[in-house]
Design a protein around this motif. Structure first.
Motif, PDB file in Angstrom:
ATOM      1  N   LEU A  69       0.834  -1.200   0.000  1.00  0.00           N
ATOM      2  CA  LEU A  69       0.000   0.000   0.000  1.00  0.00           C
ATOM      3  C   LEU A  69       0.868   1.249   0.000  1.00  0.00           C
ATOM      4  O   LEU A  69       0.641   2.181  -0.777  1.00  0.00           O
ATOM      5  N   ASP A  70       1.865   1.259   0.867  1.00  0.00           N
ATOM      6  CA  ASP A  70       2.765   2.413   0.928  1.00  0.00           C
ATOM      7  C   ASP A  70       3.580   2.531  -0.354  1.00  0.00           C
ATOM      8  O   ASP A  70       3.786   3.640  -0.865  1.00  0.00           O
ATOM      9  N   THR A  97       1.394   3.870  -3.172  1.00  0.00           N
ATOM     10  CA  THR A  97       1.169   5.303  -2.985  1.00  0.00           C
ATOM     11  C   THR A  97       2.374   6.101  -3.473  1.00  0.00           C
ATOM     12  O   THR A  97       2.238   7.057  -4.245  1.00  0.00           O
ATOM     13  N   ARG A  98       3.567   5.692  -3.045  1.00  0.00           N
ATOM     14  CA  ARG A  98       4.780   6.412  -3.441  1.00  0.00           C
ATOM     15  C   ARG A  98       4.986   6.364  -4.953  1.00  0.00           C
ATOM     16  O   ARG A  98       5.409   7.353  -5.569  1.00  0.00           O
ATOM     17  N   ASN A 131      -2.928   9.847   2.157  1.00  0.00           N
ATOM     18  CA  ASN A 131      -1.774   9.226   1.516  1.00  0.00           C
ATOM     19  C   ASN A 131      -1.974   7.721   1.380  1.00  0.00           C
ATOM     20  O   ASN A 131      -1.140   6.917   1.807  1.00  0.00           O
ATOM     21  N   THR A 132      -3.082   7.354   0.769  1.00  0.00           N
ATOM     22  CA  THR A 132      -3.369   5.959   0.464  1.00  0.00           C
ATOM     23  C   THR A 132      -3.664   5.858  -1.033  1.00  0.00           C
ATOM     24  O   THR A 132      -4.058   6.848  -1.666  1.00  0.00           O
ATOM     25  N   PRO A 133      -3.457   4.680  -1.632  1.00  0.00           N
ATOM     26  CA  PRO A 133      -3.632   4.570  -3.092  1.00  0.00           C
ATOM     27  C   PRO A 133      -4.959   5.086  -3.636  1.00  0.00           C
ATOM     28  O   PRO A 133      -4.945   5.808  -4.645  1.00  0.00           O
ATOM     29  N   THR A 172      -7.096   7.475  -2.673  1.00  0.00           N
ATOM     30  CA  THR A 172      -7.220   8.922  -2.684  1.00  0.00           C
ATOM     31  C   THR A 172      -6.141   9.569  -3.553  1.00  0.00           C
ATOM     32  O   THR A 172      -6.399  10.559  -4.245  1.00  0.00           O
ATOM     33  N   VAL A 173      -4.932   9.024  -3.529  1.00  0.00           N
ATOM     34  CA  VAL A 173      -3.868   9.533  -4.387  1.00  0.00           C
ATOM     35  C   VAL A 173      -4.226   9.316  -5.847  1.00  0.00           C
ATOM     36  O   VAL A 173      -4.061  10.200  -6.696  1.00  0.00           O
ATOM     37  N   SER A 186     -12.406   0.915  -0.855  1.00  0.00           N
ATOM     38  CA  SER A 186     -11.455   1.796  -1.523  1.00  0.00           C
ATOM     39  C   SER A 186     -12.047   2.512  -2.728  1.00  0.00           C
ATOM     40  O   SER A 186     -11.372   2.738  -3.723  1.00  0.00           O
TER      41      SER A 186
END
Length: 262
Positions: free
Chosen positions: A31-32, A35-36, A89-91, A93-94, A145
């Motif tokens: 997940l992180d 996002t990045r 900062n989650t996939p 919403t990003v 999600s």
């Protein structure tokens, strides 16, 4: 060890989930990382379009339930509910906030979180043997999600309710008929079809494409009167851009435009 790759060629960034042995299920660490990687693509000045895809026989089979059942991952029994909720900062919403177009190349089936991830993309190209499985209620959860936001807007209330409440699995033909995907192609042509569409989009003025996406997103919640004001305000800087001048000049000279994003 990474579970996805990031490649850029011809102004197209390709993000590939590379966990085929687990059908690209999403771990908490992924997940992180996702996002990045999405933020990286949105901020990369060389990127005009993003393609999100997977390896193996699935696009993404959802969250890693094995990890959850062990008590260590998302939804694990030994994890306390957060005292505060911050999903900025989650996939999902990003992905929704990205200005650059995102194409989901559904190389295989998407279930649960994977289905929501696909719905969060702007365009979906689906393999003819792939499926979308809204299996949330069958696992005791909700479409966490974005599914409860996307599906009623895409399909209308009644059809969205039918799919979500039953936890139904939809084949490629039904997904196409309902408008959940843009096109269905043979499985071995998904990557090629997604790249062809990405290149078609990337050939256009990137500032105008990104502005169009922002305005479409804003228009989901605005009145018409408010929206046309925002459209006009967005036109002003575009008229002053080099790309607008190139677009007019190339039209008059009857040649393909060479946009620079300036």
């Amino acid at each position: 060890m990474t579970d996805m790759t990031y490649d850029v060629a011809d102004h197209v960034a390709t993000i590939t989930l590379t966990r085929p042995e687990r059908m690209n299920t999403i771990s908490s660490a992924m997940l992180d990382e996702l996002t990045r990687t999405l933020v990286r693509a949105n901020e990369d000045r060389d990127v005009r379009v993003v393609v999100l895809t997977g390896t193996g026989r699935a696009f993404c089979a959802g969250l890693d339930l094995n990890e959850a059942s062990s008590g260590t991952g998302i939804g694990g029994k030994d994890r306390r509910p957060p005292e505060t909720i911050d999903l900025r900062n989650t996939p999902p919403t990003v992905l929704f906030a990205m200005d650059k177009p995102v194409i989901c190349a559904l190389n295989g089936s998407a279930a649960g979180y994977g289905m929501d991830l696909a719905l969060g993309c702007d365009i979906r190209i689906m393999a003819d043997n792939a499926k979308l499985a809204a299996a949330f209620v069958k696992r005791g959860v909700v479409p966490e999600s974005g599914g409860t936001w996307f599906l009623p807007r895409m399909l209308g209330w009644a059809k969205a309710a039918e799919i979500i409440f039953t936890g139904r699995t939809l084949g490629a033909a039904e997904c196409l008929a309902e408008g959940l995907v843009n096109t269905v192609v043979p499985a071995d042509e998904v990557a090629e079809a997604a790249r062809a569409m990405a290149l078609e989009i990337a050939a256009n003025a990137p500032l105008a494409v990104r502005a169009s996406k922002r305005l479409m997103r804003m228009g989901l919640e605005e009145t018409f009167e408010t929206h046309v004001q925002h459209v006009y305000l967005q036109l002003l800087p575009l008229f002053a851009s080099d790309d607008f001048g190139e677009g007019v000049k190339s039209f008059l000279e009857k040649r393909p435009a060479a946009f620079t994003g300036r």
